[in-house]
Design a protein around this motif. Structure first.
Motif, PDB file in Angstrom:
ATOM      1  N   LEU A 196      37.512  34.260  43.151  1.00  0.00           N
ATOM      2  CA  LEU A 196      37.115  35.662  43.162  1.00  0.00           C
ATOM      3  C   LEU A 196      37.668  36.380  44.376  1.00  0.00           C
ATOM      4  O   LEU A 196      37.720  35.830  45.468  1.00  0.00           O
ATOM      5  N   LYS A 197      38.059  37.623  44.150  1.00  0.00           N
ATOM      6  CA  LYS A 197      38.522  38.493  45.227  1.00  0.00           C
ATOM      7  C   LYS A 197      37.578  39.683  45.289  1.00  0.00           C
ATOM      8  O   LYS A 197      37.351  40.362  44.285  1.00  0.00           O
ATOM      9  N   PHE A 198      36.980  39.924  46.441  1.00  0.00           N
ATOM     10  CA  PHE A 198      36.108  41.075  46.640  1.00  0.00           C
ATOM     11  C   PHE A 198      36.942  42.342  46.543  1.00  0.00           C
ATOM     12  O   PHE A 198      37.986  42.467  47.180  1.00  0.00           O
ATOM     13  N   LEU A 199      36.492  43.287  45.712  1.00  0.00           N
ATOM     14  CA  LEU A 199      37.205  44.553  45.569  1.00  0.00           C
ATOM     15  C   LEU A 199      36.493  45.705  46.276  1.00  0.00           C
ATOM     16  O   LEU A 199      37.138  46.555  46.861  1.00  0.00           O
ATOM     17  N   TRP A 212      34.086  42.368  41.913  1.00  0.00           N
ATOM     18  CA  TRP A 212      35.030  41.323  42.282  1.00  0.00           C
ATOM     19  C   TRP A 212      36.052  41.175  41.157  1.00  0.00           C
ATOM     20  O   TRP A 212      35.791  41.531  40.018  1.00  0.00           O
ATOM     21  N   LEU A 213      37.188  40.585  41.450  1.00  0.00           N
ATOM     22  CA  LEU A 213      38.224  40.278  40.468  1.00  0.00           C
ATOM     23  C   LEU A 213      38.414  38.777  40.431  1.00  0.00           C
ATOM     24  O   LEU A 213      38.581  38.141  41.475  1.00  0.00           O
ATOM     25  N   ASP A 214      38.366  38.200  39.227  1.00  0.00           N
ATOM     26  CA  ASP A 214      38.707  36.793  39.049  1.00  0.00           C
ATOM     27  C   ASP A 214      40.223  36.757  38.943  1.00  0.00           C
ATOM     28  O   ASP A 214      40.797  37.175  37.934  1.00  0.00           O
ATOM     29  N   LEU A 264      36.818  41.244  35.543  1.00  0.00           N
ATOM     30  CA  LEU A 264      36.059  41.914  36.594  1.00  0.00           C
ATOM     31  C   LEU A 264      34.642  41.375  36.563  1.00  0.00           C
ATOM     32  O   LEU A 264      34.043  41.234  35.500  1.00  0.00           O
ATOM     33  N   ILE A 265      34.096  41.051  37.715  1.00  0.00           N
ATOM     34  CA  ILE A 265      32.718  40.598  37.857  1.00  0.00           C
ATOM     35  C   ILE A 265      31.997  41.753  38.537  1.00  0.00           C
ATOM     36  O   ILE A 265      32.362  42.154  39.646  1.00  0.00           O
ATOM     37  N   ILE A 266      30.978  42.301  37.861  1.00  0.00           N
ATOM     38  CA  ILE A 266      30.336  43.516  38.349  1.00  0.00           C
ATOM     39  C   ILE A 266      28.839  43.295  38.517  1.00  0.00           C
ATOM     40  O   ILE A 266      28.161  42.855  37.584  1.00  0.00           O
TER      41      ILE A 266
END
Length: 87
Positions: A3-6, A21-23, A29-31
């Motif tokens: 995961l990358k924090f957006l 976040w972006l996988d 997208l993880i929201i």
């Protein structure tokens, strides 16, 4: 899955923080955000989606309300991530 924090909505209290976040493996997208209230769910069900498709929300899904401020963190298909803050 990596995961990358957006981004996170600004000026939220410690216990109330819509985050995205972006996988980077799948592009998903993880929201984390506010759960849509019953009135919003009913409105969405009245509008519907495509003919013949159920508007019921199955147990493994939920409807969230994403604050407009969070849209700046959603990656663009053209790859322009200029609105995405560096981490």
């Amino acid at each position: 899955m990596a995961l990358k924090f957006l981004g996170i909505i600004s000026n939220t209290p410690v216990d109330e923080s819509p985050t995205i976040w972006l996988d980077d493996t799948t592009g998903d997208l993880i929201i984390q955000s506010y759960k849509a209230d019953e009135a919003t769910v009913l409105q969405a069900q009245e509008v519907g989606s495509i003919p013949g498709h159920s508007t019921a929300i199955p147990p493994h899904e939920t409807m969230i309300r994403l604050p407009a401020e969070m849209l700046q963190y959603i990656p663009r298909p053209d790859g322009d991530d200029s609105a995405t803050p560096s981490t």
